[in-house]
Design a protein around this motif. Structure first.
Motif, PDB file in Angstrom:
ATOM      1  N   GLY A  45      -7.745  -7.726  -1.543  1.00 39.96           N
ATOM      2  CA  GLY A  45      -7.843  -7.075  -2.840  1.00 39.96           C
ATOM      3  C   GLY A  45      -7.641  -7.995  -4.021  1.00 39.96           C
ATOM      4  N   VAL A  46      -7.866  -9.280  -3.824  1.00 37.16           N
ATOM      5  CA  VAL A  46      -7.789 -10.202  -4.956  1.00 37.16           C
ATOM      6  C   VAL A  46      -9.195 -10.617  -5.344  1.00 37.16           C
ATOM      7  CG1 VAL A  46      -5.490 -11.067  -4.478  1.00 37.16           C
ATOM      8  CG2 VAL A  46      -7.432 -12.140  -3.361  1.00 37.16           C
ATOM      9  N   GLY A 163      -0.617  -3.665 -10.299  1.00 35.70           N
ATOM     10  CA  GLY A 163      -1.918  -3.805  -9.657  1.00 35.70           C
ATOM     11  C   GLY A 163      -2.030  -5.034  -8.785  1.00 35.70           C
ATOM     12  N   GLY A 164      -0.994  -5.890  -8.799  1.00 34.93           N
ATOM     13  CA  GLY A 164      -0.976  -7.058  -7.933  1.00 34.93           C
ATOM     14  C   GLY A 164      -0.744  -6.663  -6.482  1.00 34.93           C
ATOM     15  N   GLY A 234       1.881   0.904  -3.136  1.00 31.96           N
ATOM     16  CA  GLY A 234       1.089   1.909  -2.440  1.00 31.96           C
ATOM     17  C   GLY A 234      -0.232   1.317  -1.961  1.00 31.96           C
ATOM     18  N   GLU A 235      -1.141   2.201  -1.538  1.00 28.94           N
ATOM     19  CA  GLU A 235      -2.438   1.779  -0.981  1.00 28.94           C
ATOM     20  C   GLU A 235      -2.225   0.809   0.180  1.00 28.94           C
ATOM     21  OE1 GLU A 235      -4.915   0.250  -4.106  1.00 28.94           O
ATOM     22  OE2 GLU A 235      -4.470   1.897  -5.458  1.00 28.94           O
ATOM     23  N   ARG A 261      -0.965  -5.283   3.618  1.00 28.34           N
ATOM     24  CA  ARG A 261      -1.044  -5.471   2.171  1.00 28.34           C
ATOM     25  C   ARG A 261      -0.812  -4.140   1.462  1.00 28.34           C
ATOM     26  NH1 ARG A 261      -3.741  -2.800  -1.006  1.00 28.34           N
ATOM     27  NH2 ARG A 261      -4.726  -4.466  -2.213  1.00 28.34           N
ATOM     28  N   ALA A 262      -0.277  -4.232   0.242  1.00 29.98           N
ATOM     29  CA  ALA A 262      -0.057  -3.048  -0.575  1.00 29.98           C
ATOM     30  C   ALA A 262      -0.161  -3.459  -2.037  1.00 29.98           C
ATOM     31  CB  ALA A 262       1.295  -2.411  -0.300  1.00 29.98           C
ATOM     32  N   THR A 263      -0.465  -2.480  -2.883  1.00 33.34           N
ATOM     33  CA  THR A 263      -0.650  -2.723  -4.316  1.00 33.34           C
ATOM     34  C   THR A 263       0.558  -2.248  -5.094  1.00 33.34           C
ATOM     35  OG1 THR A 263      -3.032  -2.381  -4.031  1.00 33.34           O
ATOM     36  CG2 THR A 263      -2.160  -2.252  -6.271  1.00 33.34           C
ATOM     37  N   LYS A 264       1.019  -3.061  -6.023  1.00 32.48           N
ATOM     38  CA  LYS A 264       2.131  -2.669  -6.885  1.00 32.48           C
ATOM     39  C   LYS A 264       1.687  -1.558  -7.815  1.00 32.48           C
ATOM     40  CE  LYS A 264       5.659  -4.386 -10.033  1.00 32.48           C
ATOM     41  NZ  LYS A 264       6.239  -5.584 -10.684  1.00 32.48           N
ATOM     42  N   LEU A 265       2.385  -0.451  -7.774  1.00 30.71           N
ATOM     43  CA  LEU A 265       2.001   0.712  -8.570  1.00 30.71           C
ATOM     44  C   LEU A 265       2.463   0.574 -10.015  1.00 30.71           C
ATOM     45  CD1 LEU A 265       2.924   3.452  -5.942  1.00 30.71           C
ATOM     46  CD2 LEU A 265       0.689   2.428  -6.388  1.00 30.71           C
TER      47      LEU A 265
END
Length: 265
Positions: A45-46, A163-164, A234-235, A261-265
Motif C-alpha cells: 500500500g505504498v 494513512g501510513g 485498520g485495514e 500490514r495495516a493502515t494507521k487510522l
C-alpha cells in the motif's frame, strides 16, 4: 541496559552481526522476504515517489539489521532510515547502502531504541520531526525479540503519518492439533485463539545461542490483528509464505514466514 531484553539483544547482535548473514538459511530467508516485498508493492500500500509530489516520502526500517526491507523498497521512498540497537548491524546496513550506491541523504543508519519507556537521543541525533510522519514503518524478523509487543506495535504506529502503513514480517504460529488449512500451497494448522502463542521453549531450542534474546517465538494472525487494532490501525491483512523455511534453531527444523500490514487510522 545489559539486564534488559533490549540489552541482551544489543550485546548478542553486536557479535552475531559478523556471522549471521553468512549462513545459507539466513541468505535464503532474506531472498524469500525480498521476493515477496518487491512483488507486493500494491498489497503493502505504498506509492512510489514520482517526483510530482513535493512531500518527502519516508521509510523506517526498524531493527533494520542489514536492511533487507530498505534494499527491497528503497526506490519507493525519498528517504530510508534504518534504526537498530546494534552498531554491528548498523555497519551491515551501511554496507547495503554503499552496495546500492545510496548516500546518507537516501539511506541513513541510526542507532537508537525507539521502544524504550523513555526514548533517548539517537545517534546521529534526529529531531522529532525526522522521527515521525513515515509512510511505511517496517519491523522485519525482530518482533519476536521484543518483550512488550503491544507497546512496541503502538510505538511504531505512532511514527506513521495518518494513512501510513505498518508492516510486520515474522514467524507464523503453526498448531498441529487443529483443523488443517491449505494456504498458499503449504498445508498448515492454525491456532485461532485470539491472544494465544506458543511459549518460546516449545519451538526454539533453548540451547540455541540466540534463545535468550527471544520473547515470543511466533505469532498467529488473530494476535497480529489484535496488535494492529490496539495500535490504532485498520485495514489489516495477513499473508502466509508459500513454503516452510529451514531454521536450525527450531525444534521441528522448519518455520513459516508471514507478512502483515495495516493502515494507521
Amino acid at each position: 541496559m545489559g539486564e534488559t531484553l533490549a540489552g541482551k539483544n544489543q550485546a548478542y547482535w553486536n557479535q552475531a552481526s559478523q556471522l549471521v548473514f553468512k549462513d545459507k538459511w539466513v541468505h535464503d530467508l532474506q531472498n524469500q522476504i525480498s521476493e515477496f516485498l518487491t512483488g507486493s508493492v500494491e498489497w503493502i500500500g505504498v506509492r512510489p515517489n514520482t517526483g510530482e509530489d513535493s512531500r518527502q516520502t519516508k521509510l523506517m526500517d526498524y531493527a533494520c539489521g542489514n536492511g533487507i526491507v530498505s534494499r527491497s523498497l528503497h526506490h519507493l521512498f525519498s528517504k530510508c532510515i534504518g534504526v537498530d540497537l546494534s552498531d554491528g548491524m548498523l555497519d551491515k546496513y551501511r554496507a547495503t547502502a554503499a552496495e546500492l550506491g545510496l548516500d546518507k541523504s537516501h539511506m541513513l543508519a541510526v542507532q537508537g531504541d525507539l521502544l524504550a519507556p523513555t526514548v533517548g537521543p539517537t545517534n546521529p541525533q534526529l529531531t522529532e520531526e525526522e522521527l515521525n510522519g513515515f509512510d511505511l514503518v517496517a519491523i522485519c524478523m525482530a518482533l519476536h525479540h521484543v518483550e512488550d509487543i503491544a507497546w512496541a506495535t503502538k510505538r511504531l504506529a505512532e511514527r506513521l503519518r495518518p494513512g501510513g502503513v505498518l508492516l510486520i514480517i515474522d514467524w507464523a504460529t503453526l498448531d498441529f492439533s487443529n483443523q488443517t488449512e491449505q494456504q498458499a500451497g503449504v498445508q498448515t494448522n492454525w491456532e485461532n485463539h485470539h491472544h494465544h502463542h506458543h511459549h518460546m521453549h516449545d519451538i526454539i531450542d533453548p540451547k540455541h545461542p540466540a534463545a535468550h534474546t527471544i520473547s515470543h517465538d511466533s505469532f498467529s494472525r488473530d494476535q497480529i490483528f489484535s496488535l494492529f487494532e490496539q495500535a490504532g490501525c485498520g485495514e489489516s491483512q495477513f499473508v502466509l509464505a508459500d513454503r516452510l523455511s529451514p531454521v536450525p534453531g527450531a525444534r521441528s527444523g522448519e518455520m513459516q514466514l508471514f507478512w502483515a500490514r495495516a493502515t494507521k487510522l
